[in-house]
Scaffold this motif. Structure first.
Motif, PDB file in Angstrom:
ATOM      1  N   MET A 174       0.834  -1.203   0.000  1.00 44.18           N
ATOM      2  CA  MET A 174       0.000   0.000   0.000  1.00 44.18           C
ATOM      3  C   MET A 174       0.872   1.256   0.000  1.00 44.18           C
ATOM      4  O   MET A 174       0.583   2.219  -0.724  1.00 44.18           O
ATOM      5  CB  MET A 174      -0.923  -0.006   1.216  1.00 44.18           C
ATOM      6  N   LEU A 175       1.953   1.242   0.774  1.00 51.88           N
ATOM      7  CA  LEU A 175       2.865   2.391   0.770  1.00 51.88           C
ATOM      8  C   LEU A 175       3.457   2.629  -0.616  1.00 51.88           C
ATOM      9  O   LEU A 175       3.627   3.774  -1.045  1.00 51.88           O
ATOM     10  CB  LEU A 175       3.999   2.165   1.777  1.00 51.88           C
ATOM     11  N   LEU A 176       3.760   1.541  -1.318  1.00 49.92           N
ATOM     12  CA  LEU A 176       4.331   1.672  -2.664  1.00 49.92           C
ATOM     13  C   LEU A 176       3.345   2.336  -3.617  1.00 49.92           C
ATOM     14  O   LEU A 176       3.698   3.276  -4.330  1.00 49.92           O
ATOM     15  CB  LEU A 176       4.724   0.294  -3.195  1.00 49.92           C
ATOM     16  N   TRP A 177       2.077   1.857  -3.625  1.00 51.60           N
ATOM     17  CA  TRP A 177       1.095   2.425  -4.552  1.00 51.60           C
ATOM     18  C   TRP A 177       0.808   3.896  -4.217  1.00 51.60           C
ATOM     19  O   TRP A 177       0.593   4.706  -5.119  1.00 51.60           O
ATOM     20  CB  TRP A 177      -0.194   1.612  -4.526  1.00 51.60           C
ATOM     21  N   VAL A 201      -5.554   3.257  -8.980  1.00 50.12           N
ATOM     22  CA  VAL A 201      -6.256   1.991  -9.284  1.00 50.12           C
ATOM     23  C   VAL A 201      -5.867   0.926  -8.275  1.00 50.12           C
ATOM     24  O   VAL A 201      -6.724   0.229  -7.701  1.00 50.12           O
ATOM     25  CB  VAL A 201      -5.931   1.539 -10.715  1.00 50.12           C
ATOM     26  N   LYS A 202      -4.568   0.763  -8.027  1.00 46.41           N
ATOM     27  CA  LYS A 202      -4.097  -0.259  -7.091  1.00 46.41           C
ATOM     28  C   LYS A 202      -4.486   0.079  -5.648  1.00 46.41           C
ATOM     29  O   LYS A 202      -4.784  -0.814  -4.854  1.00 46.41           O
ATOM     30  CB  LYS A 202      -2.575  -0.401  -7.200  1.00 46.41           C
ATOM     31  N   ILE A 203      -4.487   1.372  -5.330  1.00 44.46           N
ATOM     32  CA  ILE A 203      -4.895   1.782  -3.977  1.00 44.46           C
ATOM     33  C   ILE A 203      -6.341   1.371  -3.736  1.00 44.46           C
ATOM     34  O   ILE A 203      -6.680   0.801  -2.687  1.00 44.46           O
ATOM     35  CB  ILE A 203      -4.724   3.303  -3.796  1.00 44.46           C
ATOM     36  N   GLN A 204      -7.197   1.655  -4.710  1.00 47.20           N
ATOM     37  CA  GLN A 204      -8.614   1.306  -4.546  1.00 47.20           C
ATOM     38  C   GLN A 204      -8.822  -0.208  -4.551  1.00 47.20           C
ATOM     39  O   GLN A 204      -9.734  -0.710  -3.895  1.00 47.20           O
ATOM     40  CB  GLN A 204      -9.443   1.968  -5.661  1.00 47.20           C
ATOM     41  N   GLU A 205      -7.991  -0.942  -5.277  1.00 45.28           N
ATOM     42  CA  GLU A 205      -8.068  -2.410  -5.268  1.00 45.28           C
ATOM     43  C   GLU A 205      -7.854  -2.958  -3.863  1.00 45.28           C
ATOM     44  O   GLU A 205      -8.608  -3.808  -3.379  1.00 45.28           O
ATOM     45  CB  GLU A 205      -7.007  -2.990  -6.214  1.00 45.28           C
ATOM     46  N   LEU A 206      -6.802  -2.465  -3.198  1.00 52.21           N
ATOM     47  CA  LEU A 206      -6.526  -2.919  -1.838  1.00 52.21           C
ATOM     48  C   LEU A 206      -7.621  -2.480  -0.868  1.00 52.21           C
ATOM     49  O   LEU A 206      -7.963  -3.213   0.060  1.00 52.21           O
ATOM     50  CB  LEU A 206      -5.172  -2.371  -1.382  1.00 52.21           C
ATOM     51  N   CYS A 207      -8.181  -1.289  -1.099  1.00 51.08           N
ATOM     52  CA  CYS A 207      -9.277  -0.824  -0.240  1.00 51.08           C
ATOM     53  C   CYS A 207     -10.514  -1.699  -0.419  1.00 51.08           C
ATOM     54  O   CYS A 207     -11.212  -2.016   0.568  1.00 51.08           O
ATOM     55  CB  CYS A 207      -9.612   0.636  -0.546  1.00 51.08           C
TER      56      CYS A 207
END
Length: 892
Positions: free
Chosen positions: A296-299, A306-312
């Motif tokens: 998450m820190l990387l994104w 897009v990747k942040i919302q995927e993890l959320c």
């Protein structure tokens, strides 16, 4: 590598290896014999070990080829300037110089001393307050490794050392930690590969802590590298050590892999991150949930929404118990990154009572305070109160929440803390009161800290002595010296047992407010309590007398120390040397110190430099830095003191020459010395040198002060472009504080007045450029300064231009504006225009009338041929204007 250095290093390891073989012989006689004979070395051993040391080189074809292969996988952060990659052999050789190329061949002894220091607790000393000799402990490593000593021998050694340094040594049973520090030091100087090999040959098993220390060194060097290939080389070495950890059979924990992942995250290296992530997943599947934190820190770092919302979404969709750790790590990353929207959304779907990590709870409440989410904070606190979480932890979460609320005054923080605590019916605790006290002291709110201490006592809570040390220190930093008597009464009344540090802090405050009687009263209290005062307590009184130029009383302190049976320490003589009035006195004090068996420390050498420079003995001041007793780690700081001393006493060319030598040796000058150079730089045409010096202070707290000294130089010599560039940097630095920005720009226009130029063109150009290029509108004070400068230049045309600027800035004219304009017009001979301005000035105020009359006496009836009297009259008028400006009725 110089021959003698190789011999020193060879002797270091030979002694350790030989004594490890004979560690069973622990009797006093045998130990004495070993110590006396350890200086006789075998020539064959010398040659073999020197050959081994010289042969250590990581730049073999195999390693270089492996590094080139890794280039395809790892990328380094972008570089700004090229740097030559050093082989491990070069690192090893350069390491023995301990950071400076000009150090002589005593560096081998220094490495030996550092190693001994680590093994025998010498690094546990407070070097700033050290008053004893930094003696070498004899032959290096003449004892076996601490891990192999018997408990009896350790105890005997400690008793022996404690007789010499009773008050300064801190004993800890930290053999592993001590060896870890030795590994870290050697890794930084010799390189990781050489360190592992050398300690392996000594028979010391390398543990996980040592591996992690070496990896950390490589990562830090990779971060600092300015060349891509140099950075890659360090990452490759770290990767090789990581492989060694795996091959040795150690379990890969976060302390090991976290360093890699944070480096890759900070530089946004996505492909490399997942290459390493796959390796970790295969190696240790238990780390999967923790790896989500780094992902998450990387994104967030690369702004991949897009990747942040995927993890959320994964967080919201899967709320099973086995995914709790994953959810906690996602929340922690969002808290640390300040992602408000995502954090609120996820917290609304999360049961706060299920959090298992205290670190996460603290971060959540910090974020709730930062984002002003009081309703959410109240809800979470009530929910946690209903669980089995202790009241002390609830109180801690309240504290973290309230201190994180932005722009909240200390009084309001305390009120808010008590309100929430009372609302939740949580009893106050000593720990939280102490935290609030420290918080108040950190921002120098001493009165609030004392009120908290008093409140804690009334609540029957006991505060630690360290809390009062924080208050005393804050009193010193905020110049609230007079509070010392109140603090002393609180300590005595509540039966706290003050120690020597408490007494020293109190005496220091008494001395700074010139209450020497109160200082001696505290010494009487020490004797009444049957405690022994220390030299540092008397040193504080002596330094106070010297500041007051009371030399006789300062020297009398030595007699008082003798009466109290307190021996002077090195800091005592440093104080005496610093305040010596002649070369003769310097020599006397220095010889007295040596006769007393006290060896010089860093502060003594710095005192010698300053004292010789103050006496005009600049050659002797320069010779101090060549003293063989100066520890290499302190040499650069002492050189910085010499630079400052030379610059302060008009020897700027000598100071700059020494500065260049330090730079050529790849060493860094102390920021205070650089600021001193800038302060005393007066010669015209050296702007580039000043800007170069200022650039070295970019990350230093001295930057703002030094920057304004450079701006003052630019204004004096009318360098408009450089002035604007520096002002833009200042504006960016204080972008969140409008008041600070306004005050700082006012100071720049004050420089125009001090400049006393012949015309106002530079001032007008600067005013227009600040408005157009920086978007800053001048304040009333800035325009007042410019009008005052027009008086000095007798420039009526510029006076009218600045008069119009008041209207453009939306600043209505007040009585001070009219008086200043009247003065400027009179000074430039525009008597008709001055009369018109005079008609607009109210004559009711007697002080205003006094200023007008002074202006008329100065400019309408000037003294014949007396320019000096005219200047004095002008200064008197300006002084009257300043007096008027401070009156409440004239601020507008």
């Amino acid at each position: 590598m110089p021959a003698s250095t190789a011999e020193n290093l060879a002797y270091l390891f030979r002694s350790a290896a030989r004594l490890c073989l004979n560690r069973s012989k622990t009797s006093a006689a045998v130990s004495k014999k070993k110590l006396s004979s350890s200086s006789v070395a075998s020539a064959a051993d010398d040659a073999a070990l020197k050959k081994y040391v010289s042969s250590i080189n990581s730049s073999s074809p195999a390693v270089s080829e492996a590094a080139r292969r890794l280039v395809k996988t790892f990328k380094a952060p972008p570089s700004s300037r090229p740097a030559e990659i050093s082989s491990l052999h070069d690192i090893f050789s350069d390491g023995l110089q301990l950071g400076c190329k000009n150090v002589d061949d005593a560096s081998g002894k220094q490495l030996a001393t550092e190693a001994s220091s680590l093994l025998y607790d010498e690094l546990d000393l407070d070097w700033d307050d050290q008053s004893e000799d930094e003696q070498q402990l004899g032959n290096v490593l003449t004892f076996p490794w601490m891990a192999r000593l018997s408990n009896d021998n350790i105890s005997f050694r400690r008793k022996e050392v404690s007789r010499e340094r009773k008050q300064k040594w801190v004993f800890k049973n930290t053999q592993t930690s001590r060896f870890g520090r030795l590994v870290k030091m050697c890794g930084a100087k010799l390189g990781p590969d050489a360190t592992l090999d050398i300690f392996g040959r000594l028979g010391q098993e390398t543990g996980l802590k040592e591996y992690n220390a070496l990896i950390r060194i490589c990562i830090e060097k990779a971060r600092d590298a300015t060349d891509e290939e140099a950075s890659l080389e360090q990452i490759y070495k770290a990767h090789q050590i990581f492989k060694s950890v795996r091959e040795t059979g150690f379990k890969i924990e976060e302390e090991t892999y976290g360093q890699f992942l944070m480096y890759l995250t900070d530089f946004g290296m996505v492909e490399e991150f997942f290459f390493f992530l796959d390796l970790l997943k295969d190696e240790n599947p238990d780390t999967l949930s923790r790896l989500s934190y780094y992902e998450m820190l990387l994104w967030i770092r690369v702004n991949n929404e897009v990747k942040i919302q995927e993890l959320c979404r994964a967080f919201v969709d899967d709320n099973s118990e086995d995914k709790l750790s994953f959810r906690e790590n996602i929340l922690l990353a969002l808290c640390e990154s300040g992602r408000k929207e995502e954090l609120i959304r996820l917290l609304n779907t999360f049961d706060i009572t299920k959090v298992t990590s205290d670190v996460l709870l603290v971060n959540i409440f910090k974020s709730l305070g930062k984002f002003l989410l009081e309703p959410v904070a109240d809800k979470f606190l009530v929910a946690l109160k209903s669980t089995d979480i202790s009241e002390e932890n609830i109180s801690k979460f309240i504290y973290e929440y309230v201190i994180s609320i932005p722009n909240l005054a200390v009084d309001d923080v305390i009120i808010k803390f008590h309100e929430l605590r009372a609302k939740l019916e949580v009893l106050p605790t000593s720990a939280q009161y102490e935290k609030l006290i420290r918080y108040s002291c950190d921002i120098l709110k001493v009165h609030e800290a004392l009120s908290l201490a008093d409140e804690a006592w009334r609540s029957d809570l006991t505060l630690s002595l360290e809390s009062f040390h924080s208050i005393l220190d804050a009193c010193d930093r905020s110049c609230e010296y007079n509070l010392v008597h109140q603090i002393k009464s609180m300590i005595y009344c509540h039966d706290l047992k003050p120690n020597n540090e408490t007494f020293r802090l109190m005496i220091q405050l008494c001395v700074k407010m010139k209450d020497f009687q109160g200082a001696y009263g505290i010494i009487s209290d020490i004797l009444t309590m049957k405690l022994m005062p220390t030299a540092s307590i008397f040193n504080a009184i002596m330094a106070g007398y010297f500041r007051e130029k009371n030399t006789s009383s300062a020297m009398h302190v030595l007699e008082q120390m003798e009466d109290a049976k307190v021996k002077p320490d090195a800091m005592t003589f440093a104080c005496l040397i610093s305040n010596s009035q002649s070369e003769k006195h310097i020599t006397e004090h220095y010889n007295d110190m040596l006769d007393a068996g006290i060896q010089p420390i860093k502060q003594v050498f710095m005192a010698l430099v300053n004292a010789y420079a103050a006496c005009g003995e600049f050659d002797k001041a320069k010779k101090v830095i060549f003293d063989k007793r100066i520890p290499v780690k302190n040499l650069n700081e002492i050189k910085g003191a010499l630079v400052s001393a030379l610059a302060s006493h008009g020897q700027l060319s000598g100071a700059l020459e020494l500065y260049e030598e330090i730079k050529e040796a790849d060493c860094h000058l102390d920021p205070k010395a650089i600021r001193c150079l800038i302060e005393h730089f007066q010669s015209k045409g050296e702007l580039n040198r000043l800007l170069q010096l200022l650039e070295e202070l970019t990350s230093s707290p001295y930057w703002v002060d030094a920057c304004f000294r450079v701006i003052s130089y630019c204004v004096r010599h009318e360098h408009l472009r450089s002035t604007l560039d520096l002002l833009k940097q200042v504006k960016d630095k204080f972008s969140n504080c409008q008041v600070a920005t306004e005050v700082l720009f006012d100071e720049v226009f004050c420089f125009i007045v001090e400049k006393e130029g012949k015309d106002m063109q530079f001032g007008l150009n600067l005013l227009q450029a600040i408005k157009t290029e920086l978007g800053v509108h001048p304040s009333r004070k800035s325009l007042d300064f410019l009008l005052s400068a027009c008086v000095n230049c007798k420039d009526a045309k510029t006076s009218f231009a600045i008069w119009e600027e008041y209207e453009k800035a939306g600043l209505p004219y007040n009585v001070l504006s009219f008086v200043r304009m009247y003065q400027a017009l009179l000074a430039s001979g525009e008597r008709v225009s001055a009369a018109k301005i005079l008609n607009k000035i109210s004559k009711d105020d007697p002080h205003v009338l006094c200023v007008i009359q002074a202006c008329q006496r100065t400019y309408l009836k000037p003294s014949s041929g007396k320019n000096q009297k005219k200047k004095k009259a002008l200064a008197a008028v300006l002084g009257l204007l300043d007096g008027l400006e401070t009156r409440p009725g004239n601020k507008g």
